[in-house]
Write a protein that holds these residues in place. Structure first.
Motif, PDB file in Angstrom:
ATOM      1  N   ARG A 164       0.837  -1.210   0.000  1.00  0.00           N
ATOM      2  CA  ARG A 164       0.000   0.000   0.000  1.00  0.00           C
ATOM      3  C   ARG A 164       0.868   1.255   0.000  1.00  0.00           C
ATOM      4  O   ARG A 164       0.524   2.256  -0.608  1.00  0.00           O
ATOM      5  N   HIS A 221      -4.116  -1.663  -7.944  1.00  0.00           N
ATOM      6  CA  HIS A 221      -4.858  -2.041  -6.735  1.00  0.00           C
ATOM      7  C   HIS A 221      -3.942  -2.786  -5.781  1.00  0.00           C
ATOM      8  O   HIS A 221      -3.081  -3.547  -6.219  1.00  0.00           O
ATOM      9  N   ASP A 275      -6.224  -4.264   1.249  1.00  0.00           N
ATOM     10  CA  ASP A 275      -6.110  -3.330   2.374  1.00  0.00           C
ATOM     11  C   ASP A 275      -5.942  -3.994   3.732  1.00  0.00           C
ATOM     12  O   ASP A 275      -5.838  -3.303   4.756  1.00  0.00           O
TER      13      ASP A 275
HETATM   14 MG    MG Z   1      -9.203  -0.663  -1.620  1.00  0.00          MG
END
Ligand code: MG
Ligand code: GTP
Length: 149
Positions: A85, A115, A118
């Protein structure tokens, strides 16, 4: 083991950014377990983004993700979910730091090229959703003793 699902979205494929994006995760030292070019069916896009189905941008999001081939990746490593991320950067590319994928390569939230899962739970869930078991490899790279003490 911790794993995350990373995907180059159709804009990243169309813009010729696949090699650059894969390379960033590879150079960081994560382990590539699965990789494919794939035309995402609408049903799979809807399942993947089901938590966003009440958002105003959801129909556009499904159209975007199914608008051309994507590159699906499964990456393994200690802390790989949060680290991926960070490498990807903020959802809005104009707010993403330079040096991140979105910060370097994109300008709009609706075209943010990549993408990343998460949470560790979603990492497992999304890899199960996008890959068949025989599309994933368990292997030990030759560089491992030079990467981990
Ligand atoms: Mg997301
Ligand atoms: P992903 O890694 O793709 O899941 O992005 P994210 O976790 O940074 O953001 P989130 O899960 O909240 O949203 C998923 C995706 O929906 C984003 O990456 C965008 O492509 C899209 N999206 C989110 N918010 C907006 C928005 O306000 N407008 C548009 N057009 N798309 C949005």
């Amino acid at each position: 083991v911790e794993e995350t699902y990373v995907m180059v979205k159709p804009d990243g494929v169309q813009r010729g950014l696949v090699g650059d994006i894969i390379s960033r995760f590879e150079k960081k030292g994560f382990l590539l377990k699965g990789l494919k070019l794939f035309q995402c069916p609408k049903e799979l896009a809807e399942e993947h983004y089901k938590e966003l189905k009440d958002k105003s941008f959801y129909p556009k999001l499904i159209k975007y993700i199914t608008s051309g081939p994507v590159v699906c990746m499964a990456w393994e490593g200690i802390g790989v979910v949060a680290s991926a991320r960070k490498l990807i950067g903020a959802t809005n590319p104009l707010q993403a730091d330079p040096g991140t994928i979105r910060g370097d390569l994109a300008v709009q939230t609706g075209r943010n090229v990549v993408h990343g899962s998460d949470s560790p739970d979603n990492g497992h869930r999304e890899i199960d959703l996008w890959f068949k078991q025989d599309e994933l490899c368990e292997w030990v790279p030759a560089q491992e003793p030079w990467l981990k003490e």
